[in-house]
Write a protein that holds these residues in place. Structure first.
Motif, PDB file in Angstrom:
ATOM      1  N   LEU A 176       0.820  -1.211   0.000  1.00  0.00           N
ATOM      2  CA  LEU A 176       0.000   0.000   0.000  1.00  0.00           C
ATOM      3  C   LEU A 176       0.851   1.257   0.000  1.00  0.00           C
ATOM      4  O   LEU A 176       0.467   2.278  -0.570  1.00  0.00           O
ATOM      5  CB  LEU A 176      -0.937  -0.002   1.211  1.00  0.00           C
ATOM      6  CG  LEU A 176      -2.008  -1.097   1.200  1.00  0.00           C
ATOM      7  CD1 LEU A 176      -2.694  -1.181   2.550  1.00  0.00           C
ATOM      8  CD2 LEU A 176      -3.035  -0.865   0.101  1.00  0.00           C
ATOM      9  N   LEU A 177       2.019   1.185   0.641  1.00  0.00           N
ATOM     10  CA  LEU A 177       2.853   2.384   0.765  1.00  0.00           C
ATOM     11  C   LEU A 177       3.369   2.882  -0.575  1.00  0.00           C
ATOM     12  O   LEU A 177       3.837   4.013  -0.662  1.00  0.00           O
ATOM     13  CB  LEU A 177       4.054   2.090   1.679  1.00  0.00           C
ATOM     14  CG  LEU A 177       3.933   2.568   3.112  1.00  0.00           C
ATOM     15  CD1 LEU A 177       5.191   2.220   3.886  1.00  0.00           C
ATOM     16  CD2 LEU A 177       3.663   4.075   3.175  1.00  0.00           C
ATOM     17  N   ASP A 178       3.272   2.050  -1.623  1.00  0.00           N
ATOM     18  CA  ASP A 178       3.698   2.496  -2.954  1.00  0.00           C
ATOM     19  C   ASP A 178       2.665   3.438  -3.573  1.00  0.00           C
ATOM     20  O   ASP A 178       2.900   3.982  -4.657  1.00  0.00           O
ATOM     21  CB  ASP A 178       3.899   1.300  -3.894  1.00  0.00           C
ATOM     22  CG  ASP A 178       5.018   0.379  -3.420  1.00  0.00           C
ATOM     23  OD1 ASP A 178       5.874   0.857  -2.649  1.00  0.00           O
ATOM     24  OD2 ASP A 178       5.020  -0.797  -3.811  1.00  0.00           O
ATOM     25  N   TYR A 179       1.507   3.582  -2.923  1.00  0.00           N
ATOM     26  CA  TYR A 179       0.408   4.370  -3.464  1.00  0.00           C
ATOM     27  C   TYR A 179       0.080   5.515  -2.512  1.00  0.00           C
ATOM     28  O   TYR A 179       0.271   5.394  -1.305  1.00  0.00           O
ATOM     29  CB  TYR A 179      -0.832   3.481  -3.673  1.00  0.00           C
ATOM     30  CG  TYR A 179      -0.680   2.621  -4.901  1.00  0.00           C
ATOM     31  CD1 TYR A 179      -1.359   2.923  -6.076  1.00  0.00           C
ATOM     32  CD2 TYR A 179       0.212   1.558  -4.915  1.00  0.00           C
ATOM     33  CE1 TYR A 179      -1.171   2.174  -7.227  1.00  0.00           C
ATOM     34  CE2 TYR A 179       0.415   0.802  -6.056  1.00  0.00           C
ATOM     35  CZ  TYR A 179      -0.282   1.111  -7.210  1.00  0.00           C
ATOM     36  OH  TYR A 179      -0.090   0.389  -8.350  1.00  0.00           O
ATOM     37  N   THR A 180      -0.428   6.598  -3.061  1.00  0.00           N
ATOM     38  CA  THR A 180      -0.874   7.701  -2.216  1.00  0.00           C
ATOM     39  C   THR A 180      -2.308   7.409  -1.757  1.00  0.00           C
ATOM     40  O   THR A 180      -3.024   6.617  -2.396  1.00  0.00           O
ATOM     41  CB  THR A 180      -0.879   9.034  -2.986  1.00  0.00           C
ATOM     42  OG1 THR A 180      -1.862   8.935  -4.032  1.00  0.00           O
ATOM     43  CG2 THR A 180       0.490   9.342  -3.576  1.00  0.00           C
ATOM     44  N   PRO A 181      -2.764   8.090  -0.692  1.00  0.00           N
ATOM     45  CA  PRO A 181      -4.171   7.923  -0.298  1.00  0.00           C
ATOM     46  C   PRO A 181      -5.131   8.248  -1.442  1.00  0.00           C
ATOM     47  O   PRO A 181      -6.139   7.559  -1.620  1.00  0.00           O
ATOM     48  CB  PRO A 181      -4.317   8.901   0.875  1.00  0.00           C
ATOM     49  CG  PRO A 181      -2.943   8.974   1.471  1.00  0.00           C
ATOM     50  CD  PRO A 181      -2.004   8.885   0.298  1.00  0.00           C
ATOM     51  N   ALA A 182      -4.798   9.262  -2.242  1.00  0.00           N
ATOM     52  CA  ALA A 182      -5.690   9.621  -3.367  1.00  0.00           C
ATOM     53  C   ALA A 182      -5.738   8.490  -4.392  1.00  0.00           C
ATOM     54  O   ALA A 182      -6.802   8.202  -4.968  1.00  0.00           O
ATOM     55  CB  ALA A 182      -5.202  10.910  -4.022  1.00  0.00           C
ATOM     56  N   GLU A 183      -4.606   7.832  -4.620  1.00  0.00           N
ATOM     57  CA  GLU A 183      -4.595   6.717  -5.578  1.00  0.00           C
ATOM     58  C   GLU A 183      -5.373   5.523  -5.027  1.00  0.00           C
ATOM     59  O   GLU A 183      -6.055   4.817  -5.775  1.00  0.00           O
ATOM     60  CB  GLU A 183      -3.149   6.324  -5.899  1.00  0.00           C
ATOM     61  CG  GLU A 183      -2.442   7.359  -6.763  1.00  0.00           C
ATOM     62  CD  GLU A 183      -0.941   7.113  -6.888  1.00  0.00           C
ATOM     63  OE1 GLU A 183      -0.350   7.637  -7.844  1.00  0.00           O
ATOM     64  OE2 GLU A 183      -0.352   6.424  -6.017  1.00  0.00           O
ATOM     65  N   ILE A 184      -5.279   5.303  -3.715  1.00  0.00           N
ATOM     66  CA  ILE A 184      -6.059   4.209  -3.117  1.00  0.00           C
ATOM     67  C   ILE A 184      -7.547   4.519  -3.233  1.00  0.00           C
ATOM     68  O   ILE A 184      -8.358   3.642  -3.584  1.00  0.00           O
ATOM     69  CB  ILE A 184      -5.614   3.974  -1.662  1.00  0.00           C
ATOM     70  CG1 ILE A 184      -4.207   3.364  -1.668  1.00  0.00           C
ATOM     71  CG2 ILE A 184      -6.594   3.062  -0.917  1.00  0.00           C
ATOM     72  CD1 ILE A 184      -3.542   3.260  -0.328  1.00  0.00           C
ATOM     73  N   GLU A 185      -7.926   5.777  -2.990  1.00  0.00           N
ATOM     74  CA  GLU A 185      -9.336   6.168  -3.169  1.00  0.00           C
ATOM     75  C   GLU A 185      -9.769   5.948  -4.622  1.00  0.00           C
ATOM     76  O   GLU A 185     -10.889   5.518  -4.885  1.00  0.00           O
ATOM     77  CB  GLU A 185      -9.544   7.638  -2.783  1.00  0.00           C
ATOM     78  CG  GLU A 185      -9.507   7.916  -1.290  1.00  0.00           C
ATOM     79  CD  GLU A 185     -10.736   7.421  -0.524  1.00  0.00           C
ATOM     80  OE1 GLU A 185     -11.642   6.811  -1.132  1.00  0.00           O
ATOM     81  OE2 GLU A 185     -10.761   7.627   0.703  1.00  0.00           O
ATOM     82  N   GLU A 186      -8.878   6.240  -5.566  1.00  0.00           N
ATOM     83  CA  GLU A 186      -9.197   6.057  -6.989  1.00  0.00           C
ATOM     84  C   GLU A 186      -9.468   4.578  -7.286  1.00  0.00           C
ATOM     85  O   GLU A 186     -10.417   4.231  -7.998  1.00  0.00           O
ATOM     86  CB  GLU A 186      -8.012   6.578  -7.813  1.00  0.00           C
ATOM     87  CG  GLU A 186      -8.347   6.891  -9.254  1.00  0.00           C
ATOM     88  CD  GLU A 186      -7.172   7.555  -9.973  1.00  0.00           C
ATOM     89  OE1 GLU A 186      -6.312   8.168  -9.313  1.00  0.00           O
ATOM     90  OE2 GLU A 186      -7.121   7.424 -11.202  1.00  0.00           O
ATOM     91  N   LEU A 187      -8.638   3.698  -6.726  1.00  0.00           N
ATOM     92  CA  LEU A 187      -8.846   2.258  -6.910  1.00  0.00           C
ATOM     93  C   LEU A 187     -10.175   1.823  -6.286  1.00  0.00           C
ATOM     94  O   LEU A 187     -10.919   1.027  -6.864  1.00  0.00           O
ATOM     95  CB  LEU A 187      -7.700   1.472  -6.282  1.00  0.00           C
ATOM     96  CG  LEU A 187      -6.381   1.449  -7.056  1.00  0.00           C
ATOM     97  CD1 LEU A 187      -5.270   0.841  -6.206  1.00  0.00           C
ATOM     98  CD2 LEU A 187      -6.535   0.659  -8.349  1.00  0.00           C
ATOM     99  N   LEU A 188     -10.481   2.360  -5.101  1.00  0.00           N
ATOM    100  CA  LEU A 188     -11.726   1.982  -4.420  1.00  0.00           C
ATOM    101  C   LEU A 188     -12.941   2.478  -5.203  1.00  0.00           C
ATOM    102  O   LEU A 188     -13.952   1.767  -5.317  1.00  0.00           O
ATOM    103  CB  LEU A 188     -11.750   2.542  -2.995  1.00  0.00           C
ATOM    104  CG  LEU A 188     -10.676   1.983  -2.053  1.00  0.00           C
ATOM    105  CD1 LEU A 188     -10.705   2.713  -0.704  1.00  0.00           C
ATOM    106  CD2 LEU A 188     -10.856   0.480  -1.833  1.00  0.00           C
ATOM    107  N   ASP A 189     -12.844   3.690  -5.753  1.00  0.00           N
ATOM    108  CA  ASP A 189     -13.959   4.231  -6.553  1.00  0.00           C
ATOM    109  C   ASP A 189     -14.175   3.369  -7.799  1.00  0.00           C
ATOM    110  O   ASP A 189     -15.309   3.079  -8.179  1.00  0.00           O
ATOM    111  CB  ASP A 189     -13.664   5.677  -6.974  1.00  0.00           C
ATOM    112  CG  ASP A 189     -13.757   6.644  -5.812  1.00  0.00           C
ATOM    113  OD1 ASP A 189     -14.270   6.243  -4.744  1.00  0.00           O
ATOM    114  OD2 ASP A 189     -13.291   7.788  -5.956  1.00  0.00           O
TER     115      ASP A 189
END
Ligand code: CP
Length: 308
Positions: free
Chosen positions: A11-24
């Protein structure tokens, strides 16, 4: 940075915004699947390899069904069915597979193996569980929590159990996404030192304790996992003794918020880390979490191979 063609190793390879993008994207793909809307145009004809050095139900099925829904073909390499790490180096395996496949999933042992695969591969590599991290499981947990509470940030999370790969990933993920996190584990079963170092940056938002009730008190969401993970079977009896008192039972749940949800990656050992009664009371949340593996795997495969 674009998400296209990126590996998903931790997960640390991704920003919170990118994780939100994946979740969306996962939520959108889930809605489209439920509505019977096809969503496989971009990836039809791609091929992916699934390397499993350990057994699996959810991870294998979710990657396979996700790939099929997206029009991709899958090759499954079972724990005894490949040369990787035994008769052939990780580096050579990566270079061979990326000449044939558009992406590689790996489930197995050390994080350094999946890192090495990614280093020598020209196609994305996805972590389907290592000894250190289980990042796609955490995406499924986050999707389920968002469906339940509508948000992640501001929630109070607790983990009761072994400070192993699920705990490591949840600490990183929950803190990144703005949640408070308390983990209760027995002495000798603490999370990885580098994860605890990372968590120190979050001050009072993170707490490590040996008192399971502290993790449960006031929690919006409680996580647990088996006391004996794959490959540790010879330690089962010792672990049962060491984790005595770390069960999510009704008395402990009464310390949490009244609408507290439970997330368990499964398989569950009823009567060890969770009572049958508590699991049944939270079965909808836990089995939604399992189903959501499919939708997040699809987001990971789809966004990383094709872009949006
Ligand atoms: N949660 C999970 O990773 O399940 P499997 O071991 O069945 O893949």
């Amino acid at each position: 940075m674009s998400l296209k063609n990126r590996s998903f190793l931790k997960l640390l390879d991704y920003t919170p915004a990118e994780i939100e993008e994946l979740l969306d994207l996962a939520a959108d793909l889930k809605a489209r699947k439920k509505a019977g809307i096809r969503h496989n145009e971009q990836l039809a004809g791609k091929n992916i390899a699934l390397i499993f050095e350990k057994t699996s139900t959810r991870t294998r099925c979710s990657f396979e069904v996700a790939a099929h829904d997206l029009g991709m073909e899958v090759t499954y390499l079972d724990p005894s069915g490949s040369q990787i790490g035994k008769k052939e180096s990780i580096a050579d395996t990566a270079q061979v597979l990326c000449g044939m496949f558009d992406g590689i999933e790996y489930r197995g042992y050390g994080q350094e193996i999946v890192n090495e695969l990614a280093k020598y591969s020209t196609v994305p590599v996805w972590n389907g569980l290592t000894n250190e991290f289980h990042p796609t499981q955490i995406l499924a947990d986050f999707l389920t929590i968002k469906e339940h509470f509508g948000k992640l940030a501001g929630l109070k999370a607790g983990f009761v159990g072994d400070g192993y790969n699920m705990a490591n990933s949840l600490i990183v993920g929950c803190l990144m996404m703005g949640m408070d996190f308390t983990i209760a584990c027995p002495n000798g079963y603490r999370p990885s030192a580098d994860v605890l170092f990372f968590a120190r940056e979050y001050g009072d938002h993170f707490k490590l304790t040996t008192a399971p009730d502290e993790a449960a008190r006031g929690a919006d969401v409680l996580f647990t996992d088996v006391w004996t993970s794959m490959g540790m079977e010879r330690e089962t009896e010792r672990r049962r003794r060491d984790f005595n008192g770390f069960c999510l039972d009704a008395a402990r749940m009464a310390l949490a918020k009244p609408d507290c949800m439970i997330q368990h990656p499964l398989p569950a050992h009823r009567g060890e880390e969770i009572t049958a009664e508590v699991l049944e009371a939270h079965a909808n949340e836990i089995f939604d979490e399992a189903e959501n593996r499919l939708h997040v795997e699809k987001a990971v495969l789809g966004i990383l191979l094709a872009g949006k």
